[in-house]
Design an enzyme around this catalytic site. Structure first.
Site, PDB file in Angstrom:
ATOM      1  N   SER A  72      99.531 -57.095  10.673  1.00  0.00           N
ATOM      2  CA  SER A  72      98.812 -57.300  11.951  1.00  0.00           C
ATOM      3  C   SER A  72      99.736 -57.501  13.017  1.00  0.00           C
ATOM      4  O   SER A  72      99.214 -57.835  14.273  1.00  0.00           O
ATOM      5  CB  SER A  72      97.820 -58.751  11.429  1.00  0.00           C
ATOM      6  OG  SER A  72      98.658 -59.603  11.309  1.00  0.00           O
TER       7      SER A  72
ATOM      8  N   SER B 123     102.381 -58.691   7.333  1.00  0.00           N
ATOM      9  CA  SER B 123     102.009 -58.511   8.638  1.00  0.00           C
ATOM     10  C   SER B 123     103.287 -58.467   9.519  1.00  0.00           C
ATOM     11  O   SER B 123     103.176 -57.991  10.755  1.00  0.00           O
ATOM     12  CB  SER B 123     101.135 -59.289   9.247  1.00  0.00           C
ATOM     13  OG  SER B 123      99.866 -58.986   8.756  1.00  0.00           O
TER      14      SER B 123
ATOM     15  N   LYS C 250     103.692 -63.567  19.203  1.00  0.00           N
ATOM     16  CA  LYS C 250     102.233 -62.862  18.616  1.00  0.00           C
ATOM     17  C   LYS C 250     101.491 -63.699  19.086  1.00  0.00           C
ATOM     18  O   LYS C 250     101.612 -64.997  18.898  1.00  0.00           O
ATOM     19  CB  LYS C 250     102.522 -62.847  17.102  1.00  0.00           C
ATOM     20  CG  LYS C 250     101.349 -62.235  16.313  1.00  0.00           C
ATOM     21  CD  LYS C 250     101.335 -61.952  15.061  1.00  0.00           C
ATOM     22  CE  LYS C 250     100.200 -61.630  14.234  1.00  0.00           C
ATOM     23  NZ  LYS C 250     100.426 -61.227  12.573  1.00  0.00           N
TER      24      LYS C 250
HETATM   25  N1  GLN Z   1      97.146 -56.616   5.894  1.00  0.00           N
HETATM   26  C1  GLN Z   1      96.953 -57.873   5.306  1.00  0.00           C
HETATM   27  C2  GLN Z   1      95.567 -58.352   5.605  1.00  0.00           C
HETATM   28  O1  GLN Z   1      95.013 -57.715   6.178  1.00  0.00           O
HETATM   29  C3  GLN Z   1      98.113 -58.743   5.616  1.00  0.00           C
HETATM   30  C4  GLN Z   1      97.857 -59.416   6.864  1.00  0.00           C
HETATM   31  C5  GLN Z   1      98.804 -60.327   7.291  1.00  0.00           C
HETATM   32  O2  GLN Z   1      99.768 -60.487   6.642  1.00  0.00           O
HETATM   33  N2  GLN Z   1      98.368 -61.226   8.186  1.00  0.00           N
HETATM   34  O3  GLN Z   1      95.305 -59.362   5.015  1.00  0.00           O
END
Ligand code: GLN
Length: 488
Positions: free
Chosen positions: A153, A177, A78
């Site tokens: 994400s 994410s 990532k």
């Molecule tokens: N969807 C969550 C957010 O937008 C989790 C994001 C993540 O785990 N990086 O904060």
């Protein structure tokens, strides 16, 4: 099995025994990456670097060296995880030209075990999002249905694994994410106990929640990757002195008590997700597990608590991206420092990131601190206490990973609250620092993957891998997606 869908375990075995060259493996992976270019998985595809690394490995094998347990395994990282000499953007304009001088510890350990980084995957900017639509490099498409989001994400990492470009990918999980995109793309997504995987070299979003996690199509691959990466790192003060056991702990579920989280299993879920949960329960019972009810009374405050804690920490972590030292600078220096910082932030951070910095700064400001941030910390403690109580009568907890399957691209972009509410299932284990895994649980009637989540007590990571492995055997759920590429 589609061609190229071999596991990391098989690839490493073949490469170590010189049955297949690392170069061959990498060429195939790169060919698939190119064939999947319409998915927009990669921010950087490092064809030359990956080929060179493969040739170096092949030379070492020819010289009789024994390579590590991931010999020749192509992986995707990532793009908020540092890779020495390879662009690392975090999905942001602010870092669009940032080439790190070092590898993150997790990348260093993967490479030392023989893995080959073929590229850096697309993500929501700084990990903020659930759809991969908040990327400065455009959205990723879900390999199962090109009109759907891959989740976020870690959307690029999930799509890369689902599309068979690589068997393994690294993601980060702050509130879901790794698990949520894994669920949307029909692969496994694992977030270990907080502190298991070093975050040295991981671009911070919310430090008390941020974790590295792994996406894979097979449990064996997940366990192998964990065995290579887990373990103390003096460069990360939050890294545990002793990593939890992540190897297979057997797949016999007889006597295992699985608690279905009542607050997460009801009407808030789509019928397809409720069916997926019911199928999983039936499978677990067939395998000898005892399924019981579990309660997490504070679960309904999870999303609010998560978004206060995460944005507060983000507002502090992201203050460094002001155009002075770390990030893109905009505006003439004659304007003065304050104006250059304003211009730099204004032009290089995306809307969602700005929204979060504003929310977090507000929650931390004098006069509001106690009412918002302080209160969120107290509720976070209550959520952790809920888990402690639930684990008195259950060995693992079960819920859907998401309330519904992958949603259409664009459908939530202008509704941040709806987007945030989708994190209801995943944010709880993040707040409590617990290990959690998303496991494929079949398809919905409209042919989209459904994922279910298992959560274990701290340090009981191996239990999760055991449950996932038993389910994988039971129903052979790792079927590849029909994404219609020419694979020849
Ligand atoms: N969807 C969550 C957010 O937008 C989790 C994001 C993540 O785990 N990086 O904060």
């Amino acid at each position: 099995m589609l061609p190229g869908m071999t596991t990391a375990v098989e690839i490493a075995r073949d490469v170590r025994s010189a049955t297949r060259s690392a170069r061959e493996v990498v060429d195939r992976s790169l060919a698939r990456a190119r064939a999947a270019s319409h998915l927009n998985i990669f921010i950087t595809l490092d064809e030359a670097g990956a080929r060179a690394a493969a040739e170096r490995l092949d030379a070492r094998i020819a010289a009789g060296e024994d390579l590590g347990p991931l010999a020749g395994v192509p992986v995707v990282v990532k793009d908020n995880i540092l890779t020495a000499g390879l662009l690392t953007t975090a999905g942001s304009e602010a870092l669009a030209r940032f080439v790190p001088p070092v590898d993150a510890t997790v990348v260093e350990r993967l490479r030392a075990a023989g893995a080959i980084v073929i590229g850096k995957s697309n993500l929501d900017e700084f990990g903020m999002g659930s759809s991969n639509e908040n990327s400065a490099f455009g959205p990723v498409r879900n390999p199962w249905n090109l009109g759907r989001v891959p989740g976020g994400s870690s959307g690029g990492s999930a799509a890369a694994v689902a599309a068979g470009v690589v068997p393994l990918a690294l993601g980060t999980d702050t509130g879901g994410s790794v698990r949520q995109p894994a669920a949307f793309c029909g692969v496994l997504g694992f977030k270990p106990t907080y502190g298991t995987l070093s975050r040295y070299g991981v671009i911070a979003f919310a430090s008390s929640l941020d974790q590295v996690g792994v996406l894979a199509r097979s449990n064996g691959d997940l366990a192998l990757a964990m065995s290579v990466m887990a373990g103390a790192d003096p460069r990360d003060a939050t890294s545990l002195p002793e990593a939890p056991e992540c190897a297979f702990a057997g797949t016999n579920l007889a006597g295992l008590r699985v608690g279905i989280v009542r607050e997460l299993s009801g009407d808030g879920n789509s019928p397809a997700m409720r069916d997926a949960l019911a199928r999983t329960v039936a499978d677990l019972e067939t395998l000898g597990a005892t399924v019981v009810d579990a309660d997490l009374p504070y679960a309904r405050h999870g999303v609010a608590t998560y978004y206060l804690v995460a944005t507060a920490e983000a507002s502090s972590n992201l203050s460094r991206f002001d155009g002075m030292v770390y990030s893109a600078r905009h505006g003439e220096s004659s304007l003065g420092q304050a104006q250059v910082m304003t211009e730099s932030r204004g032009r290089s951070l995306g809307r969602e990131v700005k929204r979060r910095v504003l929310m977090g700064t507000y929650a931390l400001s004098a006069g509001y601190y106690d009412a918002y941030y302080g209160k969120a910390l107290r509720v976070r403690r209550l959520i952790a206490d809920d888990f402690d109580r639930a684990f008195e009568s259950a060995d693992v907890l079960l819920s859907p990973t998401t309330p519904e399957t992958a949603f259409p691209l664009g459908s939530r972009r202008d509704d941040p609250l709806a987007m945030y509410l989708g994190d209801v299932d995943t944010c709880l284990a993040s707040l409590a620092g617990l290990p959690a895994i998303s496991v494929p649980a079949g398809l919905s009637p409209d042919e989209l993957p459904c994922g279910v989540q298992f959560i274990a007590p701290p340090m009981r990571d191996a239990r999760l891998l055991g449950v996932a492995a038993a389910l994988e055997r039971q129903s052979g759920r790792t079927s590849p997606p029909p994404f219609g590429m020419d694979l020849s």
